[in-house]
Design a protein around this motif. Structure first.
Motif, short mmCIF file in Angstrom:
data_model
loop_
_atom_site.label_atom_id
_atom_site.label_comp_id
_atom_site.label_asym_id
_atom_site.label_seq_id
_atom_site.Cartn_x
_atom_site.Cartn_y
_atom_site.Cartn_z
N VAL A 10 0.83 -1.21 0.00
CA VAL A 10 0.00 0.00 0.00
C VAL A 10 0.87 1.26 0.00
O VAL A 10 0.60 2.22 -0.73
CB VAL A 10 -0.95 -0.01 1.22
N ASP A 11 1.93 1.24 0.82
CA ASP A 11 2.79 2.42 0.96
C ASP A 11 3.90 2.47 -0.09
O ASP A 11 4.67 3.43 -0.11
CB ASP A 11 3.41 2.45 2.35
N ALA A 12 4.02 1.42 -0.91
CA ALA A 12 5.09 1.33 -1.91
C ALA A 12 6.47 1.42 -1.26
O ALA A 12 7.41 1.97 -1.84
CB ALA A 12 4.93 2.41 -2.98
N ASP A 13 6.59 0.89 -0.04
CA ASP A 13 7.88 0.84 0.65
C ASP A 13 8.69 -0.34 0.12
O ASP A 13 8.24 -1.49 0.21
CB ASP A 13 7.69 0.69 2.16
N GLU A 14 9.85 -0.07 -0.41
CA GLU A 14 10.67 -1.12 -1.00
C GLU A 14 11.62 -1.78 -0.01
O GLU A 14 12.25 -2.79 -0.34
CB GLU A 14 11.47 -0.56 -2.18
N ARG A 15 11.73 -1.23 1.21
CA ARG A 15 12.65 -1.78 2.20
C ARG A 15 11.88 -2.10 3.47
O ARG A 15 10.96 -1.40 3.87
CB ARG A 15 13.77 -0.80 2.53
N ARG A 16 12.28 -3.18 4.11
CA ARG A 16 11.72 -3.59 5.40
C ARG A 16 12.87 -4.10 6.25
O ARG A 16 13.49 -5.09 5.95
CB ARG A 16 10.66 -4.66 5.20
N ARG A 17 13.19 -3.37 7.31
CA ARG A 17 14.28 -3.73 8.21
C ARG A 17 15.60 -3.93 7.46
O ARG A 17 16.33 -4.89 7.69
CB ARG A 17 13.94 -4.99 9.01
N GLY A 18 15.88 -3.02 6.55
CA GLY A 18 17.16 -3.04 5.86
C GLY A 18 17.24 -4.03 4.72
O GLY A 18 18.31 -4.16 4.09
N ARG A 19 16.15 -4.75 4.42
CA ARG A 19 16.15 -5.73 3.35
C ARG A 19 15.01 -5.41 2.37
O ARG A 19 14.08 -4.68 2.72
CB ARG A 19 15.98 -7.14 3.92
N PRO A 20 15.06 -5.97 1.15
CA PRO A 20 13.95 -5.71 0.21
C PRO A 20 12.62 -6.20 0.79
O PRO A 20 12.54 -7.29 1.36
CB PRO A 20 14.34 -6.53 -1.03
N ALA A 21 11.58 -5.39 0.67
CA ALA A 21 10.24 -5.82 1.08
C ALA A 21 9.82 -7.01 0.22
O ALA A 21 10.30 -7.20 -0.90
CB ALA A 21 9.26 -4.67 0.91
N ALA A 22 8.90 -7.82 0.75
CA ALA A 22 8.50 -9.05 0.05
C ALA A 22 7.98 -8.76 -1.35
O ALA A 22 8.30 -9.47 -2.31
CB ALA A 22 7.46 -9.80 0.88
N TRP A 23 7.14 -7.71 -1.48
CA TRP A 23 6.58 -7.42 -2.80
C TRP A 23 7.65 -6.99 -3.78
O TRP A 23 7.57 -7.30 -4.98
CB TRP A 23 5.48 -6.37 -2.70
#
Length: 274
Positions: A29-42
């Motif tokens: 939804v937020d188009a965030d490409e990073r999650r905790r320093g790693r690529p987001a799942a999507w």
């Protein structure tokens, strides 16, 4: 035979599964490409796979509690499903925060979005208490205390999004400002009646209701205006107030104990305004 698992295990697993489902969908939804320093799942596997993974986690979460026999299990399922409904409504309101006119946005709009965080945190306490043998009154009191902590954490997270070191958060800075989202520091600045708040309003309006990609220099200027208008100070004080409410709620619900002290310490460590 092996001893039975502790009563809190199933609700802990269920809530963690819902939490991860919400993060999978939230990043999309937020188009965030990073999650905790790693690529987001999507970003790593595609939006379709991430959506399906989130859906699967939701089903597994409900199953965890649906398999608990008796009235406590049925009540725990109802609490979890209610929290999921509130989470989705809160997320919808949170998405709307990106499009509300700076002249119209209020603190009420923001608090409509906070169940995206507080509902699930409250469910952590309530489901665990119910399956641990607590009565409905104690379970509800613990839910309210932990929900207050969740609100404090969300406000603190909004502060982090603008000013925290990315090495600590694992995410880039200015994500909310880049999206044009009206978080507590921004709303407080806009409502401050200061020159800096007026300049911030002008910057937010510059690109219309759907913000264009903003340069890092402009984002930093916006962050400086929010701080100069008192938005950061207001948000940090509000987070502290809600942490105090959470701690007081624990004090009223639970007798003096190591567990209560550990929860109090956890609340204060996770909501840092320094």
């Amino acid at each position: 035979p092996a001893p039975p698992p502790p009563p809190a295990r199933r609700p802990a697993v269920a809530v963690e599964l819902v939490h991860n489902y919400s993060l999978l969908h939230d990043d999309i939804v937020d188009a965030d490409e990073r999650r905790r320093g790693r690529p987001a799942a999507w970003a790593a596997f595609g939006a379709g796979q991430a959506i399906l993974a989130g859906d699967a986690l939701t089903a597994l979460a409900v199953r965890q509690l649906a398999e608990v026999p008796g009235e406590a299990g049925r009540r725990a399922v109802a609490v979890l499903v209610g929290a999921m409904e509130a989470l989705v409504c809160g997320q919808a309101a949170d998405t709307a925060l990106e499009h509300i006119d700076p002249d119209e946005v209020t603190f009420g709009h923001y608090f409509d979005a906070t169940p995206k965080t507080t509902a699930l945190m409250g469910a952590c306490a309530e489901t665990g208490a119910l399956l641990g043998g607590a009565d409905a009154e104690l379970a509800a009191a613990l839910r309210q205390a932990v929900a207050a902590f969740g609100l404090a954490w969300q406000i603190s997270n909004d502060v982090d999004d603008i000013w925290a070191d990315p090495a600590r958060t694992g995410k880039g800075v200015f994500g909310d400002l880049r999206a044009g989202k009206r978080t507590i520091p921004v709303i407080a600045a806009l409502r401050s009646g200061t020159e800096e708040g007026s300049r911030l309003r002008s910057l937010l309006l510059r690109n219309g209701p759907v913000p264009a990609v903003r340069e890092e220099r402009e984002l930093r200027a916006m962050a400086d205006l929010v701080e100069a208008a008192g938005g950061r100070r207001y948000a940090e004080a509000l987070a502290e107030r809600h942490v105090g409410e959470a701690v007081d709620g624990l004090g009223s619900a639970l007798p003096p104990s190591v567990v209560r002290d550990e929860l109090t310490g956890l609340f204060r460590r996770l909501v840092r305004t320094d």
